[in-house]
Design an enzyme around this catalytic site. Sequence first.
Site, PDB file in Angstrom:
ATOM      1  N   LYS A  82     -18.063 -22.856  15.946  1.00 36.51           N
ATOM      2  CA  LYS A  82     -17.316 -23.558  17.076  1.00 36.51           C
ATOM      3  C   LYS A  82     -16.392 -22.646  17.994  1.00 36.51           C
ATOM      4  O   LYS A  82     -16.412 -22.550  19.082  1.00 36.51           O
ATOM      5  CB  LYS A  82     -16.025 -24.351  16.326  1.00 36.51           C
ATOM      6  CG  LYS A  82     -16.898 -25.300  15.468  1.00 36.51           C
ATOM      7  CD  LYS A  82     -15.665 -26.303  14.733  1.00 36.51           C
ATOM      8  CE  LYS A  82     -14.971 -25.551  13.447  1.00 36.51           C
ATOM      9  NZ  LYS A  82     -15.738 -25.208  12.381  1.00 36.51           N
ATOM     10  N   ARG A 123      -9.105 -32.404  12.064  1.00 37.61           N
ATOM     11  CA  ARG A 123      -9.955 -32.154  10.860  1.00 37.61           C
ATOM     12  C   ARG A 123      -9.657 -33.424   9.649  1.00 37.61           C
ATOM     13  O   ARG A 123     -10.348 -33.356   8.689  1.00 37.61           O
ATOM     14  CB  ARG A 123      -9.369 -30.741  10.147  1.00 37.61           C
ATOM     15  CG  ARG A 123     -10.187 -29.714  10.323  1.00 37.61           C
ATOM     16  CD  ARG A 123      -9.542 -28.472   9.686  1.00 37.61           C
ATOM     17  NE  ARG A 123     -10.601 -27.215   9.511  1.00 37.61           N
ATOM     18  CZ  ARG A 123     -10.482 -26.316  10.258  1.00 37.61           C
ATOM     19  NH1 ARG A 123     -10.023 -26.335  11.322  1.00 37.61           N
ATOM     20  NH2 ARG A 123     -11.433 -25.281   9.966  1.00 37.61           N
TER      21      ARG A 123
HETATM   22  P1  ADP Z   1     -13.199 -22.315  10.050  1.00 41.39           P
HETATM   23  O1  ADP Z   1     -13.704 -23.681  10.952  1.00 41.39           O
HETATM   24  O2  ADP Z   1     -14.259 -21.203  10.061  1.00 41.39           O
HETATM   25  O3  ADP Z   1     -13.004 -22.962   8.572  1.00 41.39           O
HETATM   26  P2  ADP Z   1     -10.771 -21.968  11.491  1.00 41.39           P
HETATM   27  O4  ADP Z   1     -10.270 -20.697  12.069  1.00 41.39           O
HETATM   28  O5  ADP Z   1     -11.047 -23.014  12.241  1.00 41.39           O
HETATM   29  O6  ADP Z   1     -12.046 -21.650  10.408  1.00 41.39           O
HETATM   30  O7  ADP Z   1      -9.545 -22.410  10.163  1.00 41.39           O
HETATM   31  C1  ADP Z   1      -9.066 -21.618   9.222  1.00 41.39           C
HETATM   32  C2  ADP Z   1      -8.213 -22.418   8.472  1.00 41.39           C
HETATM   33  O8  ADP Z   1      -7.077 -22.652   9.137  1.00 41.39           O
HETATM   34  C3  ADP Z   1      -8.587 -23.728   7.677  1.00 41.39           C
HETATM   35  O9  ADP Z   1      -9.447 -23.358   6.533  1.00 41.39           O
HETATM   36  C4  ADP Z   1      -7.313 -24.336   7.400  1.00 41.39           C
HETATM   37  O10 ADP Z   1      -6.643 -23.745   6.431  1.00 41.39           O
HETATM   38  C5  ADP Z   1      -6.314 -23.860   8.687  1.00 41.39           C
HETATM   39  N1  ADP Z   1      -6.405 -24.997   9.819  1.00 41.39           N
HETATM   40  C6  ADP Z   1      -6.926 -24.764  10.869  1.00 41.39           C
HETATM   41  N2  ADP Z   1      -7.042 -25.695  11.769  1.00 41.39           N
HETATM   42  C7  ADP Z   1      -6.529 -26.855  10.830  1.00 41.39           C
HETATM   43  C8  ADP Z   1      -6.433 -28.154  10.902  1.00 41.39           C
HETATM   44  N3  ADP Z   1      -6.712 -29.003  12.104  1.00 41.39           N
HETATM   45  N4  ADP Z   1      -5.671 -28.787   9.833  1.00 41.39           N
HETATM   46  C9  ADP Z   1      -5.250 -28.456   8.949  1.00 41.39           C
HETATM   47  N5  ADP Z   1      -5.687 -26.897   8.798  1.00 41.39           N
HETATM   48  C10 ADP Z   1      -6.215 -26.165   9.637  1.00 41.39           C
END
Ligand code: ADP
Length: 216
Positions: free
Chosen positions: A15, A90
């Site tokens: 993504k 999410r």
């Molecule tokens: P990936 O898609 O590789 O897991 P991200 O950088 O999108 O990594 O997200 C890293 C972490 O940030 C997630 O594992 C979560 O802990 C937190 N996070 C990111 N976006 C959200 C969200 N929409 N809701 C809750 N936690 C989030």
Amino acid sequence: MKKNIILMGPPGAGKGTLAKQLKDELHLVHISTGDMFRDAIQAQTELGKLAQKYINDGHLVPDEVTIGLVKERLSQPDCEAGFLLDGFPRTTAQAEALEKISREISREIDVAINLDCDHQELVRRISGRRVCKNCGAPYHIESMKPKQDGVCDLCGGPLYQRKDDNEEALKVRLEHYDSETKPLLEFYSKRGLLESFNSLLGKEQLFDEVSSFLKK
Ligand code: ADP
Ligand code: ZN
């Protein structure tokens, strides 16, 4: 053209990589909740201190915190140009909140792009991932090596491994994905907004296919 876009897919599906390519090509704002949390952690803000407790072990940050953050960001004037939501929503609560917010600010979602990827490949990608501390550019120790070990090709910054890119945290992240995020595919499919692409196509071909779709 579709300009208000959600990027969905499990951790490691690509993504962030795709968002960086699309943002330049289509002149959209890239909103990555993961990057926002990591910036806050680095800056040691109250938000960062809170988020850190969840992120490092692979858990989700509580909905009310994440929703508030995205609401504020989406209301900024630069989002008028269009935006790529990367890592949000999410959970069902986040998706429902997003519907309400985007209606309120008249920036309704045009499409939810889903990146399909098999489990084995996700594990391979995440366990070899390195990220530039400075500009966030992604690398892989085998399949996307930087020209010089440990150094970003784009900005010369140092590469590091995210704290949550280890086997244990990844297992937790994939469990959260399956139980909380995957049901959103049905949520967006029902609304006629879901469009799936195969993340195994490779970075360039995937980018070509998604960007030509979005330009239609
Ligand atoms: P990936 O898609 O590789 O897991 P991200 O950088 O999108 O990594 O997200 C890293 C972490 O940030 C997630 O594992 C979560 O802990 C937190 N996070 C990111 N976006 C959200 C969200 N929409 N809701 C809750 N936690 C989030
Ligand atoms: Zn860099």
